[in-house]
Design an enzyme around this catalytic site. Sequence first.
Site, PDB file in Angstrom:
ATOM      1  N   GLY A 145      15.500  36.963  43.994  1.00  0.00           N
ATOM      2  CA  GLY A 145      16.045  37.051  45.101  1.00  0.00           C
ATOM      3  C   GLY A 145      17.272  35.986  45.211  1.00  0.00           C
ATOM      4  O   GLY A 145      17.932  35.729  45.866  1.00  0.00           O
ATOM      5  N   ASN A 177      28.262  31.257  40.409  1.00  0.00           N
ATOM      6  CA  ASN A 177      28.363  32.245  41.527  1.00  0.00           C
ATOM      7  C   ASN A 177      28.450  31.229  42.789  1.00  0.00           C
ATOM      8  O   ASN A 177      27.335  30.846  43.182  1.00  0.00           O
ATOM      9  CB  ASN A 177      27.486  33.341  41.351  1.00  0.00           C
ATOM     10  N   GLU A 231      16.204  24.232  43.365  1.00  0.00           N
ATOM     11  CA  GLU A 231      15.597  23.369  44.216  1.00  0.00           C
ATOM     12  C   GLU A 231      16.072  22.172  44.510  1.00  0.00           C
ATOM     13  O   GLU A 231      15.438  21.355  45.398  1.00  0.00           O
ATOM     14  CB  GLU A 231      14.327  23.057  43.288  1.00  0.00           C
TER      15      GLU A 231
HETATM   16 MO1  MOS Z   1       9.241  26.706  41.106  1.00  0.00          MO
HETATM   17  S1  MOS Z   1       8.299  25.650  42.398  1.00  0.00           S
HETATM   18  O1  MOS Z   1       9.912  25.927  40.155  1.00  0.00           O
HETATM   19  O2  MOS Z   1       8.552  28.093  40.767  1.00  0.00           O
END
Ligand code: MOS
Length: 754
Positions: free
Chosen positions: A471, A631, A718
């Site tokens: 996603g 992107n 992240e």
């Molecule tokens: Mo992620 S927590 O690096 O799948």
Amino acid sequence: MPRSQVGRDTDRVDGRLKVTGAAEYSGDYRAADLAHAHLVTSTIARGTITSIDPAAALASPGVLRVYAAPESRLALYEVTGQAAGFTENYLPLKSDVVRFHGQAVAMVVAETPEQARDAAALVTVTYDAQPPRTSIADEPHVPAGPTISGAPSSLEILAPGVGSIDAALAASDVVVEAEFHQNVQHHVGMEPHAILAVWDGDQVTIHAGAQIPGPYALAMAQRLGILPQSVRLITRYVGGGFGARVVLWSDTPLAAAAARELGRPVRLVLTREQMFTLTGHRSHLTQTVRLGASRQGVLNAVSHRSVAERPTTIAFTMTPAHSTSDALYRTPNLHVDAQVAVLDIPGSRAMRGPNEAPGAFALETAMDELAVATGVDPVTLRLRNQATAHPATGLPWSSKHLDECYRLGAERFGWAGRSATPRTRVDGQWLYGTGMATAIYPAHRRAGVVARVRLLDDDTAVVSTATSDLGTGSATMVAISGADALGIPVQRVTPEIGDTLLPPGAPAVGSSGTHATVPMVVDAARNVIAELKRLAVTADRSPWHGAAVEDLRYERGILHGLGHSLTFGRLLTTIGSPGIYKESAPGGQPVPGYVHHSFGAHFCEVRVNRFTGETRVTRFTTVADVGRVINAKAARSQLVGGVIFGIGHALLEENHLELDTGRLASSTLADYLVPVNADVPDIDVVMLDRPDPVLTGPLGDGSEDVGTGSLGARGLGEIGTVGSAAAIGNAVYNATGIRVRDVPITLDKLIDHL
Ligand code: MOS
């Protein structure tokens, strides 16, 4: 002439399929003669199964099988070697041992999902229960073992003449010591784990959401006792990973083994409740941070210790200080240490900035406490302690523009003129405050990633690599980088991902998919262009037959030379070839002599209700240094999503492990709270877009043949979630004068002090 789409806003290549419901997720695939499975899960956390009575379930309409522990008829085997790190250490339904509350103890297979579900409720299980180990405070603490990156779980660096970290702290003018707690947190992807397993002889095709398709399929092959090439894993559309789809959990092997035993395709879809115990979570965690500094806030000592849980079924090591406290600030004395306590709890695993998000919550809250203790502005304090070499190794970063993140963020947010004194901004019932924090996340290198580029006679190209798109937009990233490398519009590139028949792809883990994939696509494009030229001078019907390769120039999808110009499709048509393809060399080896991280700075405003303790995030600005942006639209979504995770972490998300039963108390989205739209303000996200000069992969020579714009990317999946919870907590402190070190910051923790 098309402009490169790199760094611009590109719509998802699969956006229309997704919003119209045409995209098929794992549970949407059909098969003839399909049977449906439903799991029965344990109601104790530790002990043994004494009996399972399947009679009522077997007599229920449509039921085909009840596979019950300990002697189910399912053929499942140990996973060994490297693949063992991608799965659990027990065979589901093959023993009477119960290792956690919510473990699969039986599986019903029936003609319809409803029949399987209803019959599962009729299976009666009796247990011999033992008291579970449920408290990390009470159980013995042991060293966590090596971190994911292989670093030791404990590190101590002392300045010459300093005897210990405690001595360094004692010798500091100002010392901050703070202890932080957080409960279990869950991934809660929107799509439940769903598996379809279809056998054809000794070959099995599995549809399942997987973040690392190759190792997942390898572990699967071992579980089933078949050769790796006998497993094909298809994971084309995935409704959220967040770490929950890294591991081969018990669900997929059970579905596949049942399909083999039954001789029919089997679909297994976990319930939302089962997702809370069978697909991992983030460990609950205690952290202690001690900072020693001069009166001007210059760090002299950083110590960060953590204690996490170690489930008995999976050896994942939670090391929150690693790549936060061992990487973020310059300090002559540094100590990080990760401990674990063995618990009888469902398997915990990586989740949304697994170590860095909780680690940064602790460190960045402690830094705010240091700012308060020294009277130094939080932004100034961080600039004052910026590291120019990686503290744990002394190596330089491949690229670091964190100071620019602070300055630009402060300017956009309007940080200047902020009152450092809590409770100075009041508007009616609401106390306003602002806070900030730093983000850091490693840019992991990934070895062995291969991309394939195929040029077709209709002037389109297919770019293939077995990564998965959770996603995040990785399929679109593959298309953009292929288009850039070939100099053609994105619309003429078809990305092909999420299938282990494709060349081995990047793991969709650790924010590494993009920077592991893009250089390989560029390399494959270069190889296929070389092949195109070779064909142009050797094929009989080519206008360049007999010419030298050096006479040809490839530019934006067209070969030029000796007075001729032909698109690659036209050339292929002319010589009678439907298409040609080449792969990249396997890439992604570490670049020696550097450390790689992405960075960011978060700025947040909250208001806290004086009478109810309700906290609302009102403004948020994040500036991220993530290398080249591929992107902009998808990147912004990733960062916004990360900040929303931070809102969940700071204000909403937790699950309680019941100490006496070992049961995770919440198992629905009505009581495990995640941020909804009403909890999320407009989030201002900026990316510096400074290409990383080192992370350019195998190429980057600026040759005419391939675009070089798609190089120098680092991860950003992240980085938004690292530090954002601390920025919120720091803003709550600025608003109220209350320091909450035990997240989530719920109203009960504020109201008595307001
Ligand atoms: Mo992620 S927590 O690096 O799948």
